[in-house]
Design an enzyme around this catalytic site. Sequence first.
Site, PDB file in Angstrom:
ATOM      1  CB  THR A  36      43.019  49.002  17.232  1.00  0.00           C
ATOM      2  OG1 THR A  36      42.321  49.195  18.470  1.00  0.00           O
ATOM      3  CG2 THR A  36      44.406  49.600  17.348  1.00  0.00           C
ATOM      4  N   GLY A  38      37.527  47.132  16.641  1.00  0.00           N
ATOM      5  CA  GLY A  38      36.153  47.548  16.869  1.00  0.00           C
ATOM      6  C   GLY A  38      36.021  49.038  17.111  1.00  0.00           C
ATOM      7  CB  THR A  39      38.128  51.522  18.908  1.00  0.00           C
ATOM      8  OG1 THR A  39      38.110  50.721  20.093  1.00  0.00           O
ATOM      9  CG2 THR A  39      37.977  52.984  19.297  1.00  0.00           C
ATOM     10  NE  ARG A  66      47.107  36.044  24.630  1.00  0.00           N
ATOM     11  CZ  ARG A  66      47.693  35.223  25.476  1.00  0.00           C
ATOM     12  NH1 ARG A  66      48.984  34.978  25.359  1.00  0.00           N
ATOM     13  NH2 ARG A  66      47.009  34.660  26.448  1.00  0.00           N
ATOM     14  CB  ILE A 128      49.787  43.148  27.239  1.00  0.00           C
ATOM     15  CG1 ILE A 128      49.559  41.820  27.973  1.00  0.00           C
ATOM     16  CG2 ILE A 128      51.271  43.455  27.091  1.00  0.00           C
ATOM     17  CD1 ILE A 128      50.074  41.794  29.391  1.00  0.00           C
ATOM     18  CE  LYS A 139      59.670  57.650  31.391  1.00  0.00           C
ATOM     19  NZ  LYS A 139      60.554  56.495  31.151  1.00  0.00           N
ATOM     20  CG  HIS A 271      31.795  56.023  72.235  1.00  0.00           C
ATOM     21  ND1 HIS A 271      32.419  57.022  71.522  1.00  0.00           N
ATOM     22  CD2 HIS A 271      31.006  56.645  73.130  1.00  0.00           C
ATOM     23  CE1 HIS A 271      32.033  58.204  71.977  1.00  0.00           C
ATOM     24  NE2 HIS A 271      31.161  58.006  72.955  1.00  0.00           N
ATOM     25  N   GLY A 300      22.248  60.193  71.429  1.00  0.00           N
ATOM     26  CA  GLY A 300      23.318  60.435  70.465  1.00  0.00           C
ATOM     27  C   GLY A 300      23.905  59.185  69.853  1.00  0.00           C
ATOM     28  CG  ASP A 463      37.242  35.599  89.765  1.00  0.00           C
ATOM     29  OD1 ASP A 463      36.932  35.045  88.686  1.00  0.00           O
ATOM     30  OD2 ASP A 463      38.274  36.278  89.909  1.00  0.00           O
TER      31      ASP A 463
END
Length: 509
Positions: A36, A38-39, A66, A128, A139, A271, A300, A463
Site C-alpha cells: 500500500t 508509501g510502502t 483510514r 485500525i 491467530k 536492605h 556489601g 515519650d
Amino acid sequence: MSQIRIKSALVSVFYKDNLAPIIDLLKANNVTIYSTGGTQKFIEDQGAEVIPVEDLTSYPSIFGGRVKTLHPKIFGGILYRRDHEGDQGQASEFEIPSIDLVIVDLYPFEETVASGAAEQDIIEKIDIGGISLIRAAAKNYKDVLIVSTREQYASLENLLKEKEGSTDLTDRRRFAAEAFDISSHYDSAIFNYFNQEEGLDKFKVSERTGKQLRYGENPHQEGHFYGPLNELFDQLNGKELSYNNLVDIDAAVSLLEEFDDSETAFAILKHTNACGVAIGNSVKDAYLKAFAADTVSAFGGVLICNQTIDAAAAEELHKLFFEVLIAPNFDQDALDILKAKKNRVLLVKKQNLSTQKQYKNLLNGVIVQDRDLVTDKIEDFKLVTKKDATEEQKRALVFASKICKHTKSNTIILAKEGQLLASGVGQTSRVDALRQAIEKAKSFGFELKGAVMASDAFFPFPDCVEIASGEGIAAVIQPGGSIKDELSINFCDNNDMAMVFTGTRHFKH
C-alpha cells in the site's frame, strides 16, 4: 503443515528503515508482494514488483487512508485455514489468494503522545488496519508468519536466509506470541491515554522489555525485571544485577534525588535503608562522612553519589567491599582504580526517575499509589514551640526529613547539618526506633548534643521528646496531628527544645 514456503506477502509499514534486505530476499525467492501507499513505492524503488492492495480488492483507499486493507480479500487471504476443506472451497469461490507472510507495524501512538501533540493528531495515530492485520495473522499462525515490528526485521532476515524462504510451526508460533505482545501493549497505551481524563477504576500496565535475573530475593525464588533499565543506567563494570541489587538501587536513587545537584551528596544503603548519608565539600569528604555513620553496615552496601567520582574518592571507596556504586559520571583514573574488582558494579545514572505511580501485588490483587513526591522544606515548617530552631538546625531538620522519608517505618533519624548520625528503622514502636538510633550513634562515637531528630509520623505521647531531651537533642521535626500533640509541645517548651510540624506524614512500609 509444519513447513511452509512463503509464496506471497503483504507488506505495509510505517517505518521502512532496514526493510530493504527483506525485500531483496522476498524478490530472490519469487514471493508475490502486495502493498500500500508509501510502502509500495519503497518496494518498487528496490526493484521488486508489487501488486497494489487496491488491485486485489478492487477498492480504493478511502477516508484519507483510514480504510485500505480492511477487506475480505485481504483478511480472507490471511485467515483461511489451508487444511480446512470448507475454507479452501470458499477461497477458490471468491478468488481469495493466500497470504503467507504479513509484515506490518503500527502507527507511533506512544511517540505521538510523548511529543505533546494535539489530541486530534494523537487520535489519528490509533491504528485500525494494522492492529487488525496483526491479530488476524497471529491467530492463523499455523499457516501465516506475522512480523509486527521493525525490531523483528533482523530475525526475519536470518530466518529467510537459513530456511530459504520457508518457515516452520515453531517460527510462526514464536512470531505470533510477539505479535500479541505488540497488540496488547498498544491497546494498553491507548486505554491509559484515554483514562487520564476518564478516570475509570481499571489497572493496565504493559512493559515489553524484560530480563530474567539470576534468582529472586532468595536463591530458591525465580526473579525477572521488566523495564528499559538501559535508559536509566549505563553499566561500566561488574556482574549482572540481582533482584536485591535492583531493590536497593531503587531505594538509593529515590533517596539521592531529594538532594540538589548544587550540593555534593553521598549515601550508603543496606536492605533499602540508608546507613550513611552526608553532604560534603568533595565526593571524598561526603563519602567519609557517610561511611562514619555506620562503618559496619556499609560492608556489601549500595553506594550512590550525585557528583562525578574522582580518583581521590575512588581510592577511599576501593578500601570498602561494596556491591554497587552509582554516579552521574566517573573520571577515567577513578575507573582504573574501581575496576580492579571485576564483580563490583559501577553504574552511570543518565536521568532522574520519571515514574509517578508505585505498584505492589497484595493478596489477590494489586495496590497502586502515587509516589511520595513531597519533600519537606523550611518554608513548610510550622513552629509549634516557643523556641525557634536556628538556621543551622533548620537545615539539619530538612536534611534529616529527607532521609526519614526514605527509611522503613517506624523510623527516627538523628542528624546534624549535612550528616546522618544514626537511624532507627522498621520498628514496631517509635520509642524503640529512637532508642535504636541513640545506641547506634553512641556506638560510632557521635555526640548527640545539639543534634536534631526527625520522625516519619506524629508522636502519640511525649515519650520520644523526653528521651531525646535527655540526650541533648536540640530540635525536632515531625508531621504533627496527634490528639495529644500538646503534651510533646509542652515538654519541649519546658525543656528548651524547638519543634516544627510539617503536616506531611512519610510512612514507608
